[in-house]
Design a protein around this motif. Structure first.
Motif, PDB file in Angstrom:
ATOM      1  N   ASN A 197      53.158  35.159  94.778  1.00 27.16           N
ATOM      2  CA  ASN A 197      53.665  35.677  93.505  1.00 27.16           C
ATOM      3  C   ASN A 197      55.172  35.869  93.519  1.00 27.16           C
ATOM      4  OD1 ASN A 197      53.825  37.835  95.236  1.00 27.16           O
ATOM      5  ND2 ASN A 197      52.866  39.310  93.850  1.00 27.16           N
ATOM      6  N   GLN A 198      55.867  35.111  94.362  1.00 28.35           N
ATOM      7  CA  GLN A 198      57.316  35.209  94.454  1.00 28.35           C
ATOM      8  C   GLN A 198      57.977  34.034  93.743  1.00 28.35           C
ATOM      9  OE1 GLN A 198      58.522  38.042  95.824  1.00 28.35           O
ATOM     10  NE2 GLN A 198      56.343  38.562  96.090  1.00 28.35           N
ATOM     11  N   GLU A 199      59.260  34.185  93.461  1.00 29.16           N
ATOM     12  CA  GLU A 199      59.979  33.130  92.765  1.00 29.16           C
ATOM     13  C   GLU A 199      60.005  31.839  93.579  1.00 29.16           C
ATOM     14  OE1 GLU A 199      64.326  32.417  90.619  1.00 29.16           O
ATOM     15  OE2 GLU A 199      63.660  34.433  91.162  1.00 29.16           O
ATOM     16  N   THR A 200      60.007  31.968  94.897  1.00 25.41           N
ATOM     17  CA  THR A 200      60.032  30.791  95.781  1.00 25.41           C
ATOM     18  C   THR A 200      58.645  30.369  96.232  1.00 25.41           C
ATOM     19  OG1 THR A 200      60.393  32.265  97.682  1.00 25.41           O
ATOM     20  CG2 THR A 200      62.349  31.317  96.616  1.00 25.41           C
ATOM     21  N   ASP A 201      57.623  31.006  95.688  1.00 25.22           N
ATOM     22  CA  ASP A 201      56.252  30.700  96.105  1.00 25.22           C
ATOM     23  C   ASP A 201      55.303  31.125  94.987  1.00 25.22           C
ATOM     24  OD1 ASP A 201      53.965  30.070  97.505  1.00 25.22           O
ATOM     25  OD2 ASP A 201      54.018  31.868  98.759  1.00 25.22           O
ATOM     26  N   GLN A 202      55.001  30.192  94.066  1.00 30.17           N
ATOM     27  CA  GLN A 202      54.260  30.529  92.859  1.00 30.17           C
ATOM     28  C   GLN A 202      52.976  29.710  92.745  1.00 30.17           C
ATOM     29  OE1 GLN A 202      56.762  30.578  89.276  1.00 30.17           O
ATOM     30  NE2 GLN A 202      58.572  30.474  90.577  1.00 30.17           N
ATOM     31  N   ASN A 242      49.931  24.961  92.595  1.00 28.18           N
ATOM     32  CA  ASN A 242      51.191  25.385  93.195  1.00 28.18           C
ATOM     33  C   ASN A 242      52.315  24.870  92.298  1.00 28.18           C
ATOM     34  OD1 ASN A 242      53.503  25.857  94.681  1.00 28.18           O
ATOM     35  ND2 ASN A 242      52.657  25.135  96.618  1.00 28.18           N
ATOM     36  N   VAL A 243      52.925  25.761  91.524  1.00 31.86           N
ATOM     37  CA  VAL A 243      53.935  25.365  90.540  1.00 31.86           C
ATOM     38  C   VAL A 243      55.352  25.638  91.032  1.00 31.86           C
ATOM     39  CG1 VAL A 243      52.345  25.717  88.615  1.00 31.86           C
ATOM     40  CG2 VAL A 243      53.809  27.603  89.359  1.00 31.86           C
ATOM     41  N   THR A 244      55.504  25.942  92.318  1.00 34.23           N
ATOM     42  CA  THR A 244      56.816  26.306  92.852  1.00 34.23           C
ATOM     43  C   THR A 244      57.841  25.209  92.596  1.00 34.23           C
ATOM     44  OG1 THR A 244      55.678  27.522  94.611  1.00 34.23           O
ATOM     45  CG2 THR A 244      58.050  27.148  94.866  1.00 34.23           C
ATOM     46  N   GLY A 245      57.507  23.980  92.955  1.00 36.11           N
ATOM     47  CA  GLY A 245      58.445  22.879  92.796  1.00 36.11           C
ATOM     48  C   GLY A 245      58.634  22.446  91.359  1.00 36.11           C
ATOM     49  N   TRP A 246      57.675  22.766  90.508  1.00 34.05           N
ATOM     50  CA  TRP A 246      57.718  22.355  89.099  1.00 34.05           C
ATOM     51  C   TRP A 246      58.466  23.373  88.246  1.00 34.05           C
ATOM     52  CZ3 TRP A 246      57.330  18.831  85.484  1.00 34.05           C
ATOM     53  CH2 TRP A 246      57.010  19.172  84.175  1.00 34.05           C
ATOM     54  N   ALA A 247      58.660  24.594  88.756  1.00 34.19           N
ATOM     55  CA  ALA A 247      59.161  25.697  87.937  1.00 34.19           C
ATOM     56  C   ALA A 247      60.474  25.361  87.235  1.00 34.19           C
ATOM     57  CB  ALA A 247      59.333  26.952  88.794  1.00 34.19           C
ATOM     58  N   ASP A 248      61.411  24.729  87.959  1.00 34.98           N
ATOM     59  CA  ASP A 248      62.700  24.424  87.350  1.00 34.98           C
ATOM     60  C   ASP A 248      62.613  23.301  86.325  1.00 34.98           C
ATOM     61  OD1 ASP A 248      64.127  26.373  88.624  1.00 34.98           O
ATOM     62  OD2 ASP A 248      64.683  25.117  90.326  1.00 34.98           O
ATOM     63  N   ARG A 249      61.522  22.550  86.329  1.00 42.22           N
ATOM     64  CA  ARG A 249      61.339  21.469  85.363  1.00 42.22           C
ATOM     65  C   ARG A 249      60.459  21.892  84.190  1.00 42.22           C
ATOM     66  NH1 ARG A 249      58.721  16.749  88.569  1.00 42.22           N
ATOM     67  NH2 ARG A 249      59.088  15.669  86.597  1.00 42.22           N
ATOM     68  N   HIS A 250      59.893  23.066  84.277  1.00 46.89           N
ATOM     69  CA  HIS A 250      58.975  23.530  83.235  1.00 46.89           C
ATOM     70  C   HIS A 250      59.704  23.639  81.902  1.00 46.89           C
ATOM     71  CE1 HIS A 250      56.581  26.948  81.255  1.00 46.89           C
ATOM     72  NE2 HIS A 250      55.840  25.859  81.200  1.00 46.89           N
ATOM     73  N   PRO A 251      59.212  22.983  80.851  1.00 48.49           N
ATOM     74  CA  PRO A 251      59.882  23.045  79.553  1.00 48.49           C
ATOM     75  C   PRO A 251      60.045  24.453  79.012  1.00 48.49           C
ATOM     76  CG  PRO A 251      58.276  21.286  79.563  1.00 48.49           C
ATOM     77  CD  PRO A 251      58.080  22.049  80.839  1.00 48.49           C
ATOM     78  N   GLY A 252      59.180  25.368  79.434  1.00 49.84           N
ATOM     79  CA  GLY A 252      59.291  26.748  78.974  1.00 49.84           C
ATOM     80  C   GLY A 252      60.219  27.602  79.802  1.00 49.84           C
ATOM     81  N   GLY A 253      60.839  27.007  80.837  1.00 44.86           N
ATOM     82  CA  GLY A 253      61.706  27.788  81.707  1.00 44.86           C
ATOM     83  C   GLY A 253      60.929  28.346  82.881  1.00 44.86           C
ATOM     84  N   ARG A 254      61.606  28.525  83.990  1.00 44.52           N
ATOM     85  CA  ARG A 254      60.934  28.964  85.215  1.00 44.52           C
ATOM     86  C   ARG A 254      60.451  30.404  85.151  1.00 44.52           C
ATOM     87  NH1 ARG A 254      64.851  31.828  88.216  1.00 44.52           N
ATOM     88  NH2 ARG A 254      66.986  31.480  87.488  1.00 44.52           N
ATOM     89  N   ARG A 255      61.086  31.235  84.326  1.00 45.80           N
ATOM     90  CA  ARG A 255      60.714  32.644  84.317  1.00 45.80           C
ATOM     91  C   ARG A 255      59.296  32.863  83.810  1.00 45.80           C
ATOM     92  NH1 ARG A 255      65.732  36.627  82.769  1.00 45.80           N
ATOM     93  NH2 ARG A 255      67.128  35.979  84.442  1.00 45.80           N
ATOM     94  N   ILE A 256      58.876  32.072  82.848  1.00 46.28           N
ATOM     95  CA  ILE A 256      57.528  32.257  82.297  1.00 46.28           C
ATOM     96  C   ILE A 256      56.477  32.000  83.365  1.00 46.28           C
ATOM     97  CG2 ILE A 256      55.860  31.351  80.630  1.00 46.28           C
ATOM     98  CD1 ILE A 256      58.100  30.955  78.675  1.00 46.28           C
ATOM     99  N   LEU A 257      56.674  30.961  84.168  1.00 48.29           N
ATOM    100  CA  LEU A 257      55.744  30.688  85.253  1.00 48.29           C
ATOM    101  C   LEU A 257      55.743  31.827  86.262  1.00 48.29           C
ATOM    102  CD1 LEU A 257      56.299  26.878  85.963  1.00 48.29           C
ATOM    103  CD2 LEU A 257      54.443  27.958  84.702  1.00 48.29           C
ATOM    104  N   ASN A 258      56.936  32.321  86.577  1.00 51.43           N
ATOM    105  CA  ASN A 258      57.030  33.401  87.547  1.00 51.43           C
ATOM    106  C   ASN A 258      56.353  34.673  87.050  1.00 51.43           C
ATOM    107  OD1 ASN A 258      59.291  35.729  88.856  1.00 51.43           O
ATOM    108  ND2 ASN A 258      58.101  34.360  90.151  1.00 51.43           N
ATOM    109  N   HIS A 259      56.335  34.881  85.742  1.00 47.21           N
ATOM    110  CA  HIS A 259      55.683  36.070  85.190  1.00 47.21           C
ATOM    111  C   HIS A 259      54.185  36.087  85.495  1.00 47.21           C
ATOM    112  CE1 HIS A 259      59.419  37.016  83.500  1.00 47.21           C
ATOM    113  NE2 HIS A 259      59.233  36.704  82.232  1.00 47.21           N
ATOM    114  N   TYR A 260      53.579  34.908  85.694  1.00 44.43           N
ATOM    115  CA  TYR A 260      52.140  34.841  85.960  1.00 44.43           C
ATOM    116  C   TYR A 260      51.828  34.363  87.369  1.00 44.43           C
ATOM    117  CZ  TYR A 260      50.174  36.152  81.496  1.00 44.43           C
ATOM    118  OH  TYR A 260      49.774  36.884  80.404  1.00 44.43           O
ATOM    119  N   ALA A 261      52.811  34.320  88.247  1.00 45.64           N
ATOM    120  CA  ALA A 261      52.571  33.880  89.621  1.00 45.64           C
ATOM    121  C   ALA A 261      51.588  34.822  90.311  1.00 45.64           C
ATOM    122  CB  ALA A 261      53.889  33.841  90.393  1.00 45.64           C
TER     123      ALA A 261
END
Length: 494
Positions: free
Chosen positions: A68-73, A83-102
């Motif tokens: 559940n960390q920014e570097t491990d989601q 495992n969306v860690t590597g995809w987070a920066d490419r996510h069209p919604g921004g990486r923060r939204i993914l991190n909110h649900y890690a």
């Protein structure tokens, strides 16, 4: 909120499935043509899917919640582990939204925020690493599994009832209303001149136009009004950037974070308004115990009228929009991306000011036109501030509690009683509960689904708050006063 740390979505709508073809969606350095992104994504997914199936692991919730960390989601969607860690920066919604649900089950939020699931699933396939072990529940053990099932069944029922289908004529009438008001203001100015009485009158007309534009851009930012994604994207740019003069990308990134975790510290940017205001029960106590007093918070419920209401639109939103456009370099023109219009936000926003200078410049000059723009934003600001804040500030604010989707949204939102005026004045955001539960539902259907939502809430003891509009306005100030009292008690205790 640290704007420089956020990532944009390369011109597409945040939280939606309109995945853009930017630098990362190229083959051999050449941009893909329209429609080729789906094919390329499918080939990429198919190429990895065989390997993925062979190496799929079984995971327990205890193991998943560690990631559940920014570097491990890791996320769970329909019992599948990604495992969306590597995809987070490419996510069209921004990486923060993914991190909110890690580290959490994201099934309901995934379904709520995406429109074109077929395309999104193509991008999910390469990220699949496993699934929940057979003995594991579909959601975390702290969640009521029957409540989750009932809510998912409600959504399926609403889909069968076609409640997610937009009525193009409804939104066309709202756009027509806005354009008629804009033209009317100009015609009055041409007929009667630029006297101060005329200026005040056309300012009120333009204020109504701007407020209704705010509600329409909110619709276009969430919905598929048109069948073609690129037309939805273009419509949102037109209304938000051209008619309102604000960045669509800035709004998307901020607004969808609010949607996925409303009233949750520190994930919802809408409640991060310190040090000017202290909201809820936790933040005032935190500031008080640390003896923080940037402003006299005892009077925050009073200076809300002097600062919060009049300056939200012309100062806070306007400056933040400009800052985001500059920091993320939303300027110029790019090649025509997949399902995305090529003009970036700064070009679109510039067209707003150019239009005003062409229309009103001959009467007021450059300086006078700038004053007119900000007078209209100043008049619009209390309207938008009341509508956007009345459904959230008086409601529960907390740190992350990992609740189910239904409880998360209902506890943080409330409705305002329905009437023809209330619907028009709020852009149907008086149905805030239904909007938060089903963000991609067109607003003309909120009143139809409200009884079903209310019934489900009653079944599980969730308070479905529905109040008169004037009481809702007053509750904003009462909530600010309550928070001020909590700060004082913590600040002055020995």
């Amino acid at each position: 909120m640290k704007l420089e740390e956020e990532r944009g979505e390369n011109g597409c709508l945040v939280g939606r499935s309109q995945l853009c073809q930017d630098e990362k969606h190229q083959v051999n350095g050449k941009p893909l043509a329209k429609g080729e992104v789906e094919v390329y994504a499918k080939q990429e997914a198919d190429g990895k899917s065989d390997v993925s199936r062979k190496s799929l692991n079984m995971y327990t919730w205890q193991e998943i919640q560690k990631h559940n960390q920014e570097t491990d989601q890791w996320l769970v969607i329909n019992r599948k582990v990604y495992n969306v860690t590597g995809w987070a920066d490419r996510h069209p919604g921004g990486r923060r939204i993914l991190n909110h649900y890690a580290g959490e089950d994201a099934t309901d939020v995934f379904r709520a925020m995406h429109l074109e699931l077929d395309i999104v699933h193509l991008y999910l396939k390469p990220l699949l690493i496993g699934e929940l072990a057979p003995g594991e529940p579909s959601q975390e053990r702290n969640k009521n599994s029957q409540l989750v099932k009932d809510f998912q069944e409600l959504r399926r029922t609403l889909e069968v009832m076609h409640m997610f289908n937009a009525n193009l004529g409804f939104f066309f009438l709202h756009l027509t209303q806005i354009l008629v008001l804009e033209v009317l203001a100009w015609l009055i100015l041409c007929r009667f001149g630029s006297g101060w009485l005329v200026t005040i009158f056309i300012s009120f007309i333009l204020t109504i136009s701007q407020a209704q534009s705010s509600f329409l851009q909110h619709d276009t930012g969430h919905l598929s009004i048109f069948k073609k994604s690129k037309w939805n994207h273009l419509m949102h740019k037109f209304v938000m950037c051209h008619l309102k003069g604000l960045s669509a990308n800035w709004w998307n990134n901020r607004h969808f974070q609010h949607h996925v975790k409303p009233n949750i510290y520190p994930k919802d940017p809408d409640i991060d308004v310190g040090p000017l205001f202290l909201l809820g029960d936790l933040q005032p106590v935190k500031y008080g115990k640390k003896k923080i007093k940037y402003i006299d918070y005892e009077k925050q419920h009073l200076y809300f009228y002097m600062v919060g209401l009049p300056l939200l639109m012309p100062v806070y939103f306007n400056l933040q929009s400009m800052q985001v456009m500059y920091l993320r370099r939303y300027w110029g023109v790019r090649h025509l991306n997949f399902k995305c219009f090529s003009l970036q936000d700064i070009a679109w926003v510039s067209s707003f000011y150019i239009r005003y200078f062409i229309t009103f410049g001959p009467f007021y000059g450059i300086f006078g036109t700038v004053l007119l723009i900000y007078l209209v934003k100043f008049l619009e600001s209390p309207w938008i501030a009341y509508v956007t804040q009345m459904s959230h500030i008086p409601m529960k604010m907390s740190k992350e509690e990992n609740r189910d989707w239904l409880s998360t949204q209902v506890l943080a939102t409330c409705n305002i009683e329905q009437s023809f005026f209330n619907d028009w004045f709020t852009g149907h955001l008086n149905f805030q509960i239904e909007h938060h539960l089903f963000p991609t539902m067109p607003r003309h259907n909120y009143h139809k689904v409200a009884p079903l939502v209310r019934s489900l809430c009653a079944k599980y003891g969730l308070q479905y708050v529905n109040k008169p509009m004037l009481k809702a306005f007053g509750d904003i100030v009462r909530a600010l006063k309550k928070s001020a009292t909590l700060w004082m008690e913590a600040y002055y205790e020995t």
